[in-house]
Write a protein that holds these residues in place. Sequence first.
Motif, mmCIF file in Angstrom:
data_model
loop_
_atom_site.group_PDB
_atom_site.id
_atom_site.type_symbol
_atom_site.label_atom_id
_atom_site.label_comp_id
_atom_site.label_asym_id
_atom_site.label_seq_id
_atom_site.Cartn_x
_atom_site.Cartn_y
_atom_site.Cartn_z
ATOM 1 N N VAL A 169 2.241 -4.732 -0.895
ATOM 2 C CA VAL A 169 2.961 -3.498 -1.182
ATOM 3 C C VAL A 169 2.726 -3.136 -2.641
ATOM 4 N N ARG A 202 3.889 -0.106 -5.587
ATOM 5 C CA ARG A 202 4.926 0.912 -5.755
ATOM 6 C C ARG A 202 4.994 1.383 -7.207
ATOM 7 N N ARG A 203 5.666 2.523 -7.347
ATOM 8 C CA ARG A 203 5.993 2.998 -8.686
ATOM 9 C C ARG A 203 7.147 3.985 -8.590
ATOM 10 N N GLU A 204 8.046 3.905 -9.561
ATOM 11 C CA GLU A 204 9.077 4.922 -9.718
ATOM 12 C C GLU A 204 8.568 5.989 -10.685
ATOM 13 N N MET A 246 2.731 4.868 3.810
ATOM 14 C CA MET A 246 3.336 5.323 2.565
ATOM 15 C C MET A 246 4.774 5.734 2.816
ATOM 16 N N THR A 247 5.652 5.344 1.900
ATOM 17 C CA THR A 247 7.047 5.778 1.959
ATOM 18 C C THR A 247 7.418 6.416 0.630
ATOM 19 N N ASP A 278 10.906 7.000 -5.716
ATOM 20 C CA ASP A 278 10.219 5.723 -5.501
ATOM 21 C C ASP A 278 9.137 5.905 -4.459
ATOM 22 N N LEU A 279 7.880 5.718 -4.856
ATOM 23 C CA LEU A 279 6.731 5.827 -3.951
ATOM 24 C C LEU A 279 6.166 4.436 -3.715
ATOM 25 N N ALA A 280 5.982 4.065 -2.445
ATOM 26 C CA ALA A 280 5.455 2.734 -2.107
ATOM 27 C C ALA A 280 4.400 2.863 -1.011
ATOM 28 N N THR A 336 -2.391 5.918 -9.631
ATOM 29 C CA THR A 336 -2.312 4.453 -9.599
ATOM 30 C C THR A 336 -3.020 3.883 -10.824
ATOM 31 N N TRP A 395 1.790 0.382 -12.179
ATOM 32 C CA TRP A 395 2.350 0.183 -10.849
ATOM 33 C C TRP A 395 2.683 -1.295 -10.650
ATOM 34 N N TRP A 422 8.130 -8.490 -7.341
ATOM 35 C CA TRP A 422 7.251 -7.560 -8.031
ATOM 36 C C TRP A 422 6.570 -8.183 -9.244
#
Length: 895
Positions: free
Chosen positions: A177, A179-181, A203-204, A243-245, A292, A296, A322
Amino acid sequence: MKILACLLLPLIFLCEAFASVPTHLRCEFRKDPLGIDVANPRLAWNLETDDLKPERGVRQNAYQVLVASTPELLAKDQGDLWDSGKVASGDSTQVPYQGKSLATAQTCYWKVRFWDQKDQAVQWSDVALWTMGVMSSGDWKAKWIGAPDAKVTEGVVDAGKNVPNVNSAPKPNSTVVVRREFTVKPGLRRALVNVCGLGEYEMTLNAAKVGDDLFPSGWTQYKKTCLYDTYDITAMLRTGTNDLAMLLGNGRYNVMGGAGRYCQARGSFGPLKAIAQVRLEYADGTTEIIGTDESWQVSDGPITFSCTYGGEDYDARWKPQWEPAKIVAGPGGELKGLSCAAPPIRTYDVLKSVKLTNNVFDLGQNASLMPRLTVKGPAGASVKITPSELLKPSGELNDDMCKEQAYWHYTLAGTGTETYFPKFFYRGARYLKVECAGGAELVDIEGVVVHSSAEPVGEFSCSNELFNRIRTLVRWAQRSNMMSVLTDCPHREKLGWLEQYHLNGPSLRYGFNLATLFTKAMNDIADSQLENGLVPNIAPEYMKCPGAFRDSPEWGSSSVLVPWQQYEFDGDITLLRRYYDMMQRYVAYLGTQAKDHIIEQGLGDWYDIGPKGSGYSQNTPKGLTATAIYYEDVTVMTQVAKLLGRDDDARRYEELAGEIRLAFHAKFPELPASQTGRAMPLVVGLVEPAQRQAVLDALVSDVEQKGLTSGEVGFRYLLRALADGGRSDVIFAMNNQSDKPGYGYQLRLGKTSLTEAWNGGSSQNHFMSGQIMEWFYHDLAGIQSAQPGFKQFTIKPAIVGDLTWVKSHFDSPYGRLASNWKREGSKLSMDVTIPGNTTATVFVPAKDATVVTESGKPVDQAAGVKFLRMENNAAVYAVGSGTYRFQSRLMETIK
C-alpha cells in the motif's frame, strides 16, 4: 439443396416522418472519455430521430463540428478549439479532430450538426466532451515509487520447465500500500488523477474506492507498454486534508506462485510499484500537481498472498506499518492512456448459491467470478473458498484445472458481521467449497460475475430453442474470457492465445463493441513480436512455449487479420496504418519458414475430432492449414497495400500470392478428404473456379455422413464455406442435434459455458470454438457488411430447416440495423431497419418482382426503395434508411 420459391405480396413500408439529429456522439469509440492521448482524436455520431429511430432515406451530405474549451462558448456556437465549417462529406464516423493542439488534461466540449440529402441543416446535437490524458513524458510530474525492501529477479520463464521461485523478496506474493495526505484549498474547480499501479491496483480516496473498475491498469508487455488510467475525483475531495491510497497487487506483472498454490506462466517484470499524479485546478486559475515521490508512505498490504493463478489471502486484522516510499526505476514500458487500453473490467451478474453437500455451493452457472462472502466470528477465525467447474459423483470438487490449489482465504477482524469481496483474483467456476475455521460462521456466499465492460451491440433469437441455448452457452464463454486480453480460459492459463482473435473476431464483434479491446490487442502483438518478425502464439508473451506452441501461423496471423477485420467492421483504418510495418515483418517471417512457398509447421487444426482424442490436428495436414493462412495473409496484405497507397508493395504481394497458389496446387493436387482440408482452400480462394462446386459437394457429403469433425482452426472456414456456398441448410442440420460431439452434445451433458473440446471435455469455459455466432447474425439474420464500417450492407437471410422466425439486431458504427423475419404457414414477412446515413441491399425471397406500396402504387426510387434484379429466387432492392416490412407468400419447397 433446398431452395425457397415464393411469390411476393404487397411491400409495406413502416416508417415515421421524424427529423433526424446527430446522436450517440463518441470520441475514439467512447462516450465522454477521460484520458485521450492521441493528438487528433476521431469523432463519430449517428443520424437518428428523437426516439432513436432512423428517418426514412436520410443521408448526410455535409457536417460541421464545433469544439470549444468551455461549455459556455459552445452554447454560443463558438468553437475556439475547432470550427470545421461546413464540410462536404458523408463521413459520420472516423472524423479526425483538426483544430488547435491540445494539452495534457484539457477538456474539450463538442457538438455537431449535418446537412441532409436536401442540403437542409438539422439542429445541433447535444453537447459531448472528452478529456485529454498525459500528452508527453515531460508532463508526468511524478516518480515511480515502491517498497524499500522490494527485490525480485526479473524474467519470463519457459513453459514446462521446473523453475524455482525466482523472487528473492521476503514476501514474494504479498501486496503493498502506498499513500499520501494532501490539502485541498477552498475554490476547487476540478481534480483529476492519472495513475498506473503495477501489477494491479485499487485506489481509495478518503477510504472510498475510486471508480468501479477491477484489476486496473491492464495486462501488457510491461517493458514496452504500461497503461495508466484517468479519473475525475472532484466530487470525492473535501476542503482540507484528504487521504489518497493505492493497494498494489501482483496481477500478471509478478507471478511467483507459492507452496501448495497453483501457478502457471511464472515470471516477473519487477517489484510492485506505482506512479500517479493528482491535478488540482482552482477557480482562481491556479493549478497544483501532487505526484508520487519520496514524500509518500508505504506499507505491506492486507493481502498476504496475491497470485493471478493461485488465489488471494486477505487478513482483515491488518494494521499498516508506514515507512517512507522509495524512488524506484520504472519497468521500462512507455506510459500510454486510452490509445492502447481495453474497456475496464467490472462486476455484472450476481449468482445466488444453493448449498449441496460437503460444504459445497452451486452457483448454477460456470462463469468468471469472484465470491462475495458474508461471515461472522472472532478475530483470527478464517474462511477458505475453493472454486471448481465440476463435481465428482461423491459431491466433492473435481478441479482438474487447478487441482484445488487456487482459492480465496479470508481471516476475520472480529468486528461483527463482515463482508469480503476479493481485490485481485478471479476464476472460472460454478461451484464453491466453503470451509470455516476458528469459529467463523458463514452467513452468505454468492458469486459475482466479472468481465470486460465492452458494450453489448448484438442480440439474436430464433424459433429453434436449441440454437438459443447454444448462443447462451457460447456467450457465457465469451464473457468469461473478455478481460484486458481475450484469454483462452479463466482458470488454468488465462493467456491471450492469438488464434481466437481472428477466428472468433466476427462472432465477437457481432455481439460486443470490441474496437478498443482489439486495438489494445494489436499493441500487445506489436510489443511481443520478435526481432526476426515472428509473432508468438501468445500476446503478451507471459510464457515462452516450445516449438509449434510458440510459432504456429494460424495463431500469429492475427497480426494481419485482426486489423483487417477492424477495418471491415468499424471502418477503422488506423490499425492498418499504425502496424503496417509490423504486419509486413510477420509475412516476411512466414516466407523464411516456407520451402517452395509451402509452410509445414504449426499446430494445425487444433482439437479436431479424430481417433486419437483432442489436441494436434489429426484429419488435415499441418501444411495445408499453415500454407492456406499464409496465402490469406498475403492476399489481405495486397488489399491493405492498395488501400494505403503502397502500390509497389501491392504488386509484390499480388505476385507472391500467385506463387503460393501455384505451389499449393502442386503440393495438394487433390485436397485432403477432411472438412478443414476442403473448407479452408474454398474460403481463402485457393480452389480454382471450375472446381469449387465439386469441392463444395464433397464437403457437404462429408458433413452429412460424419457430422462435425473440424477443429477450432477449421470450424470458421467450414461455416463460411457452407454458408457462402448457399448450404446453410447443412450448417443447420449439423448443429441442430445433441447426439454427436458439438454444441448440442455439450448442452445435453449439462454444460453451461462452451467447453474446450467438442465432446465437453478439458476446460469447461473456453470460447475458441464459438464461431457459430457469426452464422447466426451473418446468415440466419442475413446482416452482412458490404462496405467498411457497415456504411453499406446487405440483408440476406437464410431461411432454412424448421425455423419459423428470427429476431436480430446489430448496433453498427452508424446505428442500429435490424433484421427480423417470420414464417406463418405459407406467408413470410421481413422487418428491416436501416440506420441513417447508410444504404442496404435487401434480398427478399420471391418468385417475381411485382411490388407495390401499401397505397397500391408502384415502388419508385423516391419511396426509398429501388428494384435492382431477381437473383437466386430473391427480389433484390436498394433501400435507404428507415424501417420497412416486406411480405411474400411461400409457394413450394424445391429439393
